[in-house]
Write a protein that holds these residues in place. Structure first.
Motif, PDB file in Angstrom:
ATOM      1  N   GLY A 198       0.811  -1.212   0.000  1.00  0.00           N
ATOM      2  CA  GLY A 198       0.000   0.000   0.000  1.00  0.00           C
ATOM      3  C   GLY A 198       0.845   1.263   0.000  1.00  0.00           C
ATOM      4  O   GLY A 198       0.527   2.242  -0.695  1.00  0.00           O
ATOM      5  N   GLU A 199       1.935   1.254   0.767  1.00  0.00           N
ATOM      6  CA  GLU A 199       2.828   2.412   0.811  1.00  0.00           C
ATOM      7  C   GLU A 199       3.528   2.616  -0.534  1.00  0.00           C
ATOM      8  O   GLU A 199       3.689   3.747  -1.001  1.00  0.00           O
ATOM      9  CB  GLU A 199       3.869   2.222   1.915  1.00  0.00           C
ATOM     10  N   GLU A 201       2.372   1.743  -3.484  1.00  0.00           N
ATOM     11  CA  GLU A 201       1.374   2.270  -4.411  1.00  0.00           C
ATOM     12  C   GLU A 201       1.157   3.767  -4.187  1.00  0.00           C
ATOM     13  O   GLU A 201       0.997   4.531  -5.145  1.00  0.00           O
ATOM     14  CB  GLU A 201       0.054   1.505  -4.251  1.00  0.00           C
ATOM     15  N   ARG A 202       1.153   4.185  -2.928  1.00  0.00           N
ATOM     16  CA  ARG A 202       0.967   5.606  -2.624  1.00  0.00           C
ATOM     17  C   ARG A 202       2.118   6.438  -3.181  1.00  0.00           C
ATOM     18  O   ARG A 202       1.912   7.498  -3.781  1.00  0.00           O
ATOM     19  CB  ARG A 202       0.869   5.809  -1.115  1.00  0.00           C
ATOM     20  N   ARG A 203       3.343   5.938  -3.030  1.00  0.00           N
ATOM     21  CA  ARG A 203       4.511   6.667  -3.541  1.00  0.00           C
ATOM     22  C   ARG A 203       4.517   6.719  -5.072  1.00  0.00           C
ATOM     23  O   ARG A 203       4.896   7.734  -5.664  1.00  0.00           O
ATOM     24  CB  ARG A 203       5.803   6.008  -3.051  1.00  0.00           C
ATOM     25  N   ARG A 205       1.882   6.682  -7.004  1.00  0.00           N
ATOM     26  CA  ARG A 205       0.871   7.655  -7.426  1.00  0.00           C
ATOM     27  C   ARG A 205       1.421   9.068  -7.341  1.00  0.00           C
ATOM     28  O   ARG A 205       1.156   9.912  -8.200  1.00  0.00           O
ATOM     29  CB  ARG A 205      -0.392   7.513  -6.569  1.00  0.00           C
ATOM     30  N   ALA A 206       2.208   9.326  -6.300  1.00  0.00           N
ATOM     31  CA  ALA A 206       2.830  10.644  -6.162  1.00  0.00           C
ATOM     32  C   ALA A 206       3.890  10.868  -7.241  1.00  0.00           C
ATOM     33  O   ALA A 206       4.098  11.995  -7.704  1.00  0.00           O
ATOM     34  CB  ALA A 206       3.455  10.785  -4.772  1.00  0.00           C
TER      35      ALA A 206
END
Length: 231
Positions: A198-199, A201-203, A205-206
């Motif tokens: 999840g982390e 994927e978040r990075r 996206r950024a």
């Protein structure tokens, strides 16, 4: 309420329609499929009756062989349908992303490629799962290695510690055939926890996606390039 349930049922195709669609599509790729299926069904039924005569239980083994023959024919059709799908997709731009859709929720693949060579139409897709990040390259020529190297440098800025696996789709030495791509990705060993995925994927996206324009001749319905990228 009844009307709503009726509308939902009408939208869902019947199983026999799905079987017929699979058969017609497979027949377009393999005209001999009809006789192959019939041969399997008739062969199994004949074996059932023959064994029934041998053990003096014709009714039992004959009746049992009919559904077994139909099941074997359906399984054969399913197998040939899958191969026909791969054959139809092979060589098409975005084919790797299409077949990776069968992996379910275990992997997350962006709909858009993360890199494109405007001249050769080589493209790279990116996926995230518990084994880490996987880069899937569709190579027309060997220059795709530059696209992959550029993407790995981008990833190093955001998720340096995450393992990156590179798979290039093709029939040359060292490449992965399209039909074996999903199985190859499934075999990658988990190295991240669900929270770490999840982390990552978040990075990502950024970090953003592809910044290049769509090359001439690209089929946007297959590569699914966003309008923002086109502009």
């Amino acid at each position: 309420m009844a009307r709503k349930d009726k509308d939902v049922s009408e939208k869902k195709p019947r199983w026999y329609k799905l079987v017929w669609q699979a058969y017609t599509f497979t027949r377009s790729q393999n005209p001999a499929i009809t006789w192959q299926i019939l041969g399997i069904i008739v062969g199994i039924i004949a074996l059932g009756f023959g064994f029934g005569f041998a053990v003096h239980q014709v009714a039992f083994w004959g009746a049992l062989s009919i559904p077994l023959g139909l099941l074997a024919g359906l399984m054969f059709l399913t197998n040939r349908f899958t191969k026909a799908q791969y054959a139809a997709l092979d060589g098409e731009i975005g084919a790797s992303r299409a077949v990776l859709g069968t992996l379910g929720k275990v992997w997350t693949f962006a709909e858009e490629p993360v890199a494109i060579d405007a001249k050769t139409q080589d493209i790279v897709f990116r996926g995230v799962g518990r084994p880490g990040i996987v880069l899937i390259g569709e190579a027309r020529i060997s220059r795709i290695q530059k696209l992959i190297a550029d993407e790995k440098r981008r990833l190093a800025r955001a998720v340096k510690e995450v393992p990156v696996t590179v798979l290039v789709v093709g029939d040359r030495e060292g490449q992965v055939p399209l039909s074996k791509l999903p199985k190859t990705v499934r075999k990658l060993k988990p190295k991240l926890t669900k929270a770490e995925v999840g982390e990552v994927e978040r990075r990502l996206r950024a970090l953003g996606g592809m910044q290049l324009p769509v090359p001439k001749g690209m089929d946007p319905t297959r590569a699914r390039i966003s309008r923002k990228d086109v502009r």
